[in-house]
Design a protein around this motif. Structure first.
Motif, short mmCIF file in Angstrom:
data_model
loop_
_atom_site.label_atom_id
_atom_site.label_comp_id
_atom_site.label_asym_id
_atom_site.label_seq_id
_atom_site.Cartn_x
_atom_site.Cartn_y
_atom_site.Cartn_z
N UNK A 148 0.82 -1.21 0.00
CA UNK A 148 0.00 0.00 0.00
C UNK A 148 0.85 1.26 0.00
N UNK A 149 1.84 1.33 0.90
CA UNK A 149 2.61 2.55 1.06
C UNK A 149 3.53 2.81 -0.13
N UNK A 200 -1.53 -4.97 -5.19
CA UNK A 200 -0.43 -4.39 -4.40
C UNK A 200 -0.15 -5.23 -3.16
N UNK A 201 -1.18 -5.84 -2.58
CA UNK A 201 -0.96 -6.68 -1.39
C UNK A 201 -0.15 -7.92 -1.76
N UNK A 260 7.45 -1.42 -7.69
CA UNK A 260 6.20 -0.68 -7.71
C UNK A 260 6.25 0.51 -8.67
N UNK A 261 7.43 0.99 -8.98
CA UNK A 261 7.53 2.00 -10.04
C UNK A 261 7.13 1.37 -11.37
N UNK A 262 7.63 0.16 -11.63
CA UNK A 262 7.23 -0.56 -12.85
C UNK A 262 5.73 -0.88 -12.82
N UNK A 263 5.23 -1.30 -11.65
CA UNK A 263 3.82 -1.64 -11.54
C UNK A 263 2.93 -0.43 -11.84
#
Length: 233
Positions: free
Chosen positions: A165-166, A192-193, A220-223
């Motif tokens: 999440x963060x 995301x979890x 998460x940048x790629x996501x």
């Protein structure tokens, strides 16, 4: 499949000089923080415990103080696995923008620059994340001891939720702003979890858990760019 591709790309960039510089600073600050905590605990015990204890039939005994010191060392080493999670995550929060910029410079050079997070905003986000993870893991300690066989799974699931999440929201905020980033995170809650939990598993491995937050920001940048339609094929 896209998640595995993003993990591979993040792993492939670990040798990037910008990643290594951030890893070096993270390692230095994290170890310094844990060392300061260890020193404070040992100093506190030294001030409270007497050097000798007088026992019936045995007289003055000096080895109890040594035993307590060694027990404290063992306890701190065990707790460092749990403490390393919020410490490492919080420290990397200060360098999040540098990780995201490095990923975008290599994989998304066609995009316009993202909104730069101000120093106050970065510090506030990092401290907020640090406190949230600290609180969750302190509460988790009670659960870990009460259901010891399930402790690793609970550790991974709780920290996976927090990391997912963060980190996703922090990365997305650079491009969308806070409100839109939070909305996007809610719409992809399970994604995301799951990705966050996959990163939380190696967080329980000492030393490796220093790399995981950096890897997590990169993933998460790629996501985010995959969801935004910017991802490479």
């Amino acid at each position: 499949m896209g998640v595995l591709v993003d993990f591979g790309r993040a792993l492939g960039q670990l040798g990037d000089p910008r990643f290594l510089r951030i890893l070096g600073w993270s390692l230095l600050v994290t170890l310094a923080g844990l060392a300061a905590l260890f020193w404070a605990v040992m100093t506190g015990l030294g001030a409270v415990l007497p050097e000798t204890v007088t026992l019936p039939w045995l007289g003055s005994v000096t080895f109890i103080d040594t035993l307590v010191d060694w027990a404290a060392v063992a306890l701190m080493l065990a707790l460092s696995v749990v403490l390393m999670v919020p410490v490492a995550a919080g420290v990397v929060g200060f360098f999040l923008e540098g990780v995201a910029e490095a990923v975008e410079a290599r994989h998304y050079p066609h995009l316009p620059p993202a909104r730069s997070l101000g120093l106050a905003e970065q510090v506030g986000d990092a401290l907020r994340f640090f406190l949230i993870v600290c609180a969750a893991n302190l509460v988790g300690l009670v659960i870990y001891f009460s259901v010891a066989p399930l402790a690793p799974v609970i550790f991974w699931v709780v920290n996976g939720f927090l990391l997912g999440r963060e980190y996703f929201q922090l990365v997305a905020t650079r491009r969308l702003g806070r409100a839109a980033a939070a909305d996007l995170g809610r719409r992809h809650f399970w994604r995301t979890w799951v990705v966050g939990t996959a990163m939380a598993i190696p967080l329980s491995v000492p030393i490796l858990n220093l790399i995981v937050p950096i890897l997590g920001v990169a993933v998460f940048t790629h996501q985010y760019h995959r969801l935004a339609g910017d991802a490479e094929t």
